[in-house]
Scaffold this active site. Structure first.
Site, mmCIF file in Angstrom:
data_model
loop_
_atom_site.group_PDB
_atom_site.id
_atom_site.type_symbol
_atom_site.label_atom_id
_atom_site.label_comp_id
_atom_site.label_asym_id
_atom_site.label_seq_id
_atom_site.Cartn_x
_atom_site.Cartn_y
_atom_site.Cartn_z
ATOM 1 N N TYR A 29 0.830 -1.206 0.000
ATOM 2 C CA TYR A 29 0.000 0.000 0.000
ATOM 3 C C TYR A 29 0.867 1.261 0.000
ATOM 4 C CZ TYR A 29 -2.979 3.718 1.826
ATOM 5 O OH TYR A 29 -3.627 4.914 2.009
ATOM 6 N N TYR A 89 -2.513 -0.844 10.336
ATOM 7 C CA TYR A 89 -2.950 -1.296 9.023
ATOM 8 C C TYR A 89 -4.299 -1.984 9.164
ATOM 9 C CZ TYR A 89 -3.264 -3.942 4.693
ATOM 10 O OH TYR A 89 -3.699 -4.472 3.495
ATOM 11 N N GLY A 96 -13.122 2.600 6.415
ATOM 12 C CA GLY A 96 -14.290 3.452 6.307
ATOM 13 C C GLY A 96 -15.453 3.030 7.191
ATOM 14 N N GLY A 98 -15.106 3.000 10.712
ATOM 15 C CA GLY A 98 -14.881 3.475 12.072
ATOM 16 C C GLY A 98 -13.921 2.623 12.876
ATOM 17 N N ASN A 127 0.071 10.457 1.931
ATOM 18 C CA ASN A 127 -1.049 9.659 2.409
ATOM 19 C C ASN A 127 -2.132 10.542 3.044
ATOM 20 O OD1 ASN A 127 -2.736 7.674 3.395
ATOM 21 N ND2 ASN A 127 -1.094 6.458 4.298
ATOM 22 N N TYR A 134 -5.571 11.040 11.236
ATOM 23 C CA TYR A 134 -4.765 11.311 12.428
ATOM 24 C C TYR A 134 -5.088 12.685 13.010
ATOM 25 C CZ TYR A 134 -2.032 7.300 10.826
ATOM 26 O OH TYR A 134 -1.634 6.050 10.410
ATOM 27 N N GLU A 143 5.876 20.313 12.587
ATOM 28 C CA GLU A 143 6.427 20.941 11.390
ATOM 29 C C GLU A 143 7.855 21.447 11.566
ATOM 30 O OE1 GLU A 143 3.487 23.788 10.185
ATOM 31 O OE2 GLU A 143 1.997 22.226 9.874
#
Length: 162
Positions: A29, A89, A96, A98, A127, A134, A143
């Site tokens: 993935y 994962y 989708g 929950g 991603n 997240y 950052e």
């Protein structure tokens, strides 16, 4: 949310083949399958003999639908251990529903039970679905920080530097 209840199960040494399979699915993935050099023997040694990380599975209808690998890190500023989420994962057909939120609830419970100061993770820049997820869980990007990596093939060079 799917009507089926998500359960969690800690991995055992008998799960090593399943763990490696999930690692390869995740790597595929992430477009990093060629980087996977883990073997069942290495996973057995590092996860179950040396106990350097922990794995649990989200389980739906008695079937593992993904895996979560984490370990403790330490913050000198906070003065206590935290959890570092290395991998989360979920198989594509279960996304989708929950389940990611349920996994994070489970991780937060572990962190609270262990009196951890933080839960940290990294995410690939491209991603977007994961980044948004997240952030919805309260994660903030650091950052001002860049992750640097020194791979094991460089260790001897470091040791031998004048």
């Amino acid at each position: 949310m799917n009507n089926s209840k998500l359960d969690f199960r800690d991995a055992t040494v008998e799960d090593v083949p399943l763990i490696l399979n999930f690692i390869k699915e995740l790597a595929e993935y992430e477009k990093l399958l060629d980087d996977v050099v883990a073997t069942e023997e290495l996973l057995k040694e590092w996860l179950f003999e040396k106990k350097r990380a922990e794995i649990f599975f989200p389980v739906l209808n008695k079937k593992e639908i993904g895996f979560v690998l984490f370990f403790h890190n330490f913050s000198t500023f906070v003065g206590k251990a935290g959890l570092y989420l290395e991998d989360i994962y979920i198989k594509p057909e279960y996304r989708g529903n929950g389940y990611g939120k349920e996994i994070f609830k489970h991780l937060a419970k572990i962190a609270m039970e262990r009196n951890c100061g933080r839960l940290e993770l990294t995410c690939l820049d491209w991603n977007s679905p994961s980044i948004e997820f997240y952030k919805s869980m309260g994660a903030i990007p650091m950052e001002d920080w860049t992750i640097y990596r020194i791979t094991s093939d460089k260790f001897k060079n470091i040791i031998n530097k004048n």
